[in-house]
Scaffold this motif. Structure first.
Motif, PDB file in Angstrom:
ATOM      1  N   ARG A  71       5.619  65.823 -29.246  1.00 13.41           N
ATOM      2  CA  ARG A  71       5.757  66.055 -27.804  1.00 13.41           C
ATOM      3  C   ARG A  71       5.027  64.945 -27.060  1.00 13.41           C
ATOM      4  O   ARG A  71       3.830  64.751 -27.253  1.00 13.41           O
ATOM      5  CB  ARG A  71       5.137  67.389 -27.416  1.00 13.41           C
ATOM      6  CG  ARG A  71       5.916  68.576 -27.870  1.00 13.41           C
ATOM      7  CD  ARG A  71       5.210  69.869 -27.516  1.00 13.41           C
ATOM      8  NE  ARG A  71       4.876  69.906 -26.099  1.00 13.41           N
ATOM      9  CZ  ARG A  71       3.918  70.662 -25.572  1.00 13.41           C
ATOM     10  NH1 ARG A  71       3.202  71.436 -26.338  1.00 13.41           N
ATOM     11  NH2 ARG A  71       3.689  70.651 -24.286  1.00 13.41           N
ATOM     12  N   ARG A  72       5.765  64.231 -26.211  1.00 15.21           N
ATOM     13  CA  ARG A  72       5.147  63.230 -25.345  1.00 15.21           C
ATOM     14  C   ARG A  72       5.205  63.760 -23.927  1.00 15.21           C
ATOM     15  O   ARG A  72       6.282  64.036 -23.409  1.00 15.21           O
ATOM     16  CB  ARG A  72       5.879  61.904 -25.439  1.00 15.21           C
ATOM     17  CG  ARG A  72       5.735  61.262 -26.808  1.00 15.21           C
ATOM     18  CD  ARG A  72       6.360  59.927 -26.830  1.00 15.21           C
ATOM     19  NE  ARG A  72       5.368  58.963 -26.359  1.00 15.21           N
ATOM     20  CZ  ARG A  72       5.652  57.700 -26.098  1.00 15.21           C
ATOM     21  NH1 ARG A  72       6.872  57.258 -26.227  1.00 15.21           N
ATOM     22  NH2 ARG A  72       4.714  56.883 -25.702  1.00 15.21           N
ATOM     23  N   ILE A  73       4.044  63.926 -23.322  1.00 12.70           N
ATOM     24  CA  ILE A  73       3.964  64.476 -21.976  1.00 12.70           C
ATOM     25  C   ILE A  73       3.598  63.347 -21.007  1.00 12.70           C
ATOM     26  O   ILE A  73       2.646  62.596 -21.252  1.00 12.70           O
ATOM     27  CB  ILE A  73       2.914  65.605 -21.908  1.00 12.70           C
ATOM     28  CG1 ILE A  73       3.317  66.730 -22.853  1.00 12.70           C
ATOM     29  CG2 ILE A  73       2.769  66.125 -20.485  1.00 12.70           C
ATOM     30  CD1 ILE A  73       2.304  67.828 -22.986  1.00 12.70           C
ATOM     31  N   TYR A  74       4.386  63.244 -19.947  1.00 13.83           N
ATOM     32  CA  TYR A  74       4.163  62.234 -18.923  1.00 13.83           C
ATOM     33  C   TYR A  74       3.744  62.924 -17.632  1.00 13.83           C
ATOM     34  O   TYR A  74       4.364  63.886 -17.204  1.00 13.83           O
ATOM     35  CB  TYR A  74       5.439  61.422 -18.669  1.00 13.83           C
ATOM     36  CG  TYR A  74       5.884  60.641 -19.869  1.00 13.83           C
ATOM     37  CD1 TYR A  74       5.295  59.432 -20.191  1.00 13.83           C
ATOM     38  CD2 TYR A  74       6.890  61.123 -20.699  1.00 13.83           C
ATOM     39  CE1 TYR A  74       5.698  58.712 -21.300  1.00 13.83           C
ATOM     40  CE2 TYR A  74       7.300  60.414 -21.805  1.00 13.83           C
ATOM     41  CZ  TYR A  74       6.697  59.205 -22.097  1.00 13.83           C
ATOM     42  OH  TYR A  74       7.099  58.503 -23.197  1.00 13.83           O
ATOM     43  N   CYS A  75       2.706  62.410 -17.018  1.00 14.76           N
ATOM     44  CA  CYS A  75       2.213  62.946 -15.754  1.00 14.76           C
ATOM     45  C   CYS A  75       2.570  61.946 -14.655  1.00 14.76           C
ATOM     46  O   CYS A  75       2.246  60.760 -14.745  1.00 14.76           O
ATOM     47  CB  CYS A  75       0.711  63.149 -15.835  1.00 14.76           C
ATOM     48  SG  CYS A  75       0.012  63.846 -14.351  1.00 14.76           S
ATOM     49  N   VAL A  76       3.249  62.429 -13.606  1.00 14.25           N
ATOM     50  CA  VAL A  76       3.734  61.564 -12.533  1.00 14.25           C
ATOM     51  C   VAL A  76       3.260  62.137 -11.200  1.00 14.25           C
ATOM     52  O   VAL A  76       3.346  63.348 -10.967  1.00 14.25           O
ATOM     53  CB  VAL A  76       5.286  61.497 -12.551  1.00 14.25           C
ATOM     54  CG1 VAL A  76       5.793  60.625 -11.428  1.00 14.25           C
ATOM     55  CG2 VAL A  76       5.768  61.006 -13.889  1.00 14.25           C
ATOM     56  N   ARG A  78       1.051  66.734  -8.738  1.00 15.06           N
ATOM     57  CA  ARG A  78       1.614  65.993  -9.873  1.00 15.06           C
ATOM     58  C   ARG A  78       2.709  66.803 -10.543  1.00 15.06           C
ATOM     59  O   ARG A  78       2.736  68.019 -10.443  1.00 15.06           O
ATOM     60  CB  ARG A  78       0.533  65.680 -10.901  1.00 15.06           C
ATOM     61  CG  ARG A  78      -0.556  64.810 -10.365  1.00 15.06           C
ATOM     62  CD  ARG A  78      -1.686  64.718 -11.356  1.00 15.06           C
ATOM     63  NE  ARG A  78      -2.780  63.970 -10.785  1.00 15.06           N
ATOM     64  CZ  ARG A  78      -3.307  62.907 -11.347  1.00 15.06           C
ATOM     65  NH1 ARG A  78      -2.847  62.469 -12.491  1.00 15.06           N
ATOM     66  NH2 ARG A  78      -4.309  62.284 -10.778  1.00 15.06           N
ATOM     67  N   GLU A  79       3.582  66.089 -11.245  1.00 17.26           N
ATOM     68  CA  GLU A  79       4.616  66.733 -12.048  1.00 17.26           C
ATOM     69  C   GLU A  79       4.441  66.286 -13.495  1.00 17.26           C
ATOM     70  O   GLU A  79       4.080  65.141 -13.752  1.00 17.26           O
ATOM     71  CB  GLU A  79       6.015  66.339 -11.576  1.00 17.26           C
ATOM     72  CG  GLU A  79       6.438  66.987 -10.288  1.00 17.26           C
ATOM     73  CD  GLU A  79       7.872  66.645  -9.948  1.00 17.26           C
ATOM     74  OE1 GLU A  79       8.688  67.573  -9.942  1.00 17.26           O
ATOM     75  OE2 GLU A  79       8.136  65.464  -9.711  1.00 17.26           O
ATOM     76  N   HIS A  80       4.745  67.194 -14.411  1.00 13.93           N
ATOM     77  CA  HIS A  80       4.657  66.881 -15.836  1.00 13.93           C
ATOM     78  C   HIS A  80       6.046  66.946 -16.453  1.00 13.93           C
ATOM     79  O   HIS A  80       6.787  67.894 -16.235  1.00 13.93           O
ATOM     80  CB  HIS A  80       3.732  67.874 -16.553  1.00 13.93           C
ATOM     81  CG  HIS A  80       2.318  67.799 -16.098  1.00 13.93           C
ATOM     82  ND1 HIS A  80       1.495  66.757 -16.407  1.00 13.93           N
ATOM     83  CD2 HIS A  80       1.573  68.635 -15.329  1.00 13.93           C
ATOM     84  CE1 HIS A  80       0.302  66.948 -15.873  1.00 13.93           C
ATOM     85  NE2 HIS A  80       0.329  68.094 -15.198  1.00 13.93           N
ATOM     86  N   PHE A  81       6.365  65.924 -17.231  1.00 13.40           N
ATOM     87  CA  PHE A  81       7.631  65.878 -17.969  1.00 13.40           C
ATOM     88  C   PHE A  81       7.297  65.688 -19.436  1.00 13.40           C
ATOM     89  O   PHE A  81       6.288  65.074 -19.775  1.00 13.40           O
ATOM     90  CB  PHE A  81       8.509  64.720 -17.485  1.00 13.40           C
ATOM     91  CG  PHE A  81       8.870  64.808 -16.038  1.00 13.40           C
ATOM     92  CD1 PHE A  81       9.911  65.616 -15.630  1.00 13.40           C
ATOM     93  CD2 PHE A  81       8.166  64.091 -15.084  1.00 13.40           C
ATOM     94  CE1 PHE A  81      10.253  65.711 -14.291  1.00 13.40           C
ATOM     95  CE2 PHE A  81       8.502  64.170 -13.750  1.00 13.40           C
ATOM     96  CZ  PHE A  81       9.542  64.983 -13.352  1.00 13.40           C
ATOM     97  N   GLU A  82       8.163  66.190 -20.306  1.00 12.08           N
ATOM     98  CA  GLU A  82       7.924  66.000 -21.738  1.00 12.08           C
ATOM     99  C   GLU A  82       9.205  65.618 -22.453  1.00 12.08           C
ATOM    100  O   GLU A  82      10.299  66.002 -22.048  1.00 12.08           O
ATOM    101  CB  GLU A  82       7.313  67.247 -22.380  1.00 12.08           C
ATOM    102  CG  GLU A  82       8.253  68.361 -22.675  1.00 12.08           C
ATOM    103  CD  GLU A  82       7.578  69.487 -23.443  1.00 12.08           C
ATOM    104  OE1 GLU A  82       6.343  69.585 -23.443  1.00 12.08           O
ATOM    105  OE2 GLU A  82       8.311  70.265 -24.049  1.00 12.08           O
ATOM    106  N   ILE A  83       9.026  64.839 -23.498  1.00 15.18           N
ATOM    107  CA  ILE A  83      10.126  64.460 -24.381  1.00 15.18           C
ATOM    108  C   ILE A  83       9.737  64.936 -25.773  1.00 15.18           C
ATOM    109  O   ILE A  83       8.653  64.613 -26.261  1.00 15.18           O
ATOM    110  CB  ILE A  83      10.345  62.939 -24.392  1.00 15.18           C
ATOM    111  CG1 ILE A  83      10.793  62.454 -23.021  1.00 15.18           C
ATOM    112  CG2 ILE A  83      11.362  62.554 -25.446  1.00 15.18           C
ATOM    113  CD1 ILE A  83      10.970  60.960 -22.938  1.00 15.18           C
TER     114      ILE A  83
END
Length: 109
Positions: A52-57, A68-73
Motif C-alpha cells: 500500500r502506497r499512501i499519498y498525502c495531498v 488534506r486528502e489521502h490517496f492510496e495505490i
C-alpha cells in the motif's frame, strides 16, 4: 537431425498488478498455457503481501495546511513456479496476451 529438448530446471513467474481481478485472470491464463505438458510440476499462484502506497495531498495549496486528502495505490503480487520446463513451455508463456495492467517477469532460477 533431431532437436535436443532443453529442460530448464525451474522457472519463476512474478506477476504484479493494481487490480486483483486482472491478476487472478492472468494467473489462470498462465496455468492454462502451461497445463498442456504432462512432465511439468506447477506450484502457484502464491499470493504475496499487498503493498500500500499512501499519498498525502493538500486540498488547497497556499492556505489551510490542515485540510488534506489521502490517496492510496495497492500493488498485488503473485508467484508461480514451474519445474522441468522446456523450450515450448517458455515459448507458450512468451506468446500469451495478458491485459495491459499486468506486469509479468520470467526468471530462470
Amino acid at each position: 537431425m533431431d532437436r535436443l529438448k532443453v529442460v530448464i530446471p525451474k522457472l519463476r513467474i512474478a506477476l504484479k498488478a493494481y487490480e486483483a481481478t486482472l491478476l487472478n485472470n492472468s494467473c489462470q491464463q498462465i496455468l492454462q498455457a502451461v497445463k498442456g505438458e504432462n512432465s511439468l510440476k506447477v506450484i502457484g499462484p502464491v499470493p504475496l503481501p499487498t503493498k500500500r502506497r499512501i499519498y498525502c495531498v493538500l486540498r488547497s495549496p497556499h492556505v489551510n495546511k490542515d485540510a488534506r486528502e489521502h490517496f492510496e495505490i495497492r500493488t498485488h503480487k503473485r508467484l508461480i513456479d514451474i519445474y522441468k520446463a522446456t523450450e515450448t513451455t517458455l515459448e507458450n508463456l512468451r506468446n500469451l496476451d495478458l491485459p495491459a495492467g499486468v506486469d509479468m517477469e520470467i526468471k530462470n532460477v
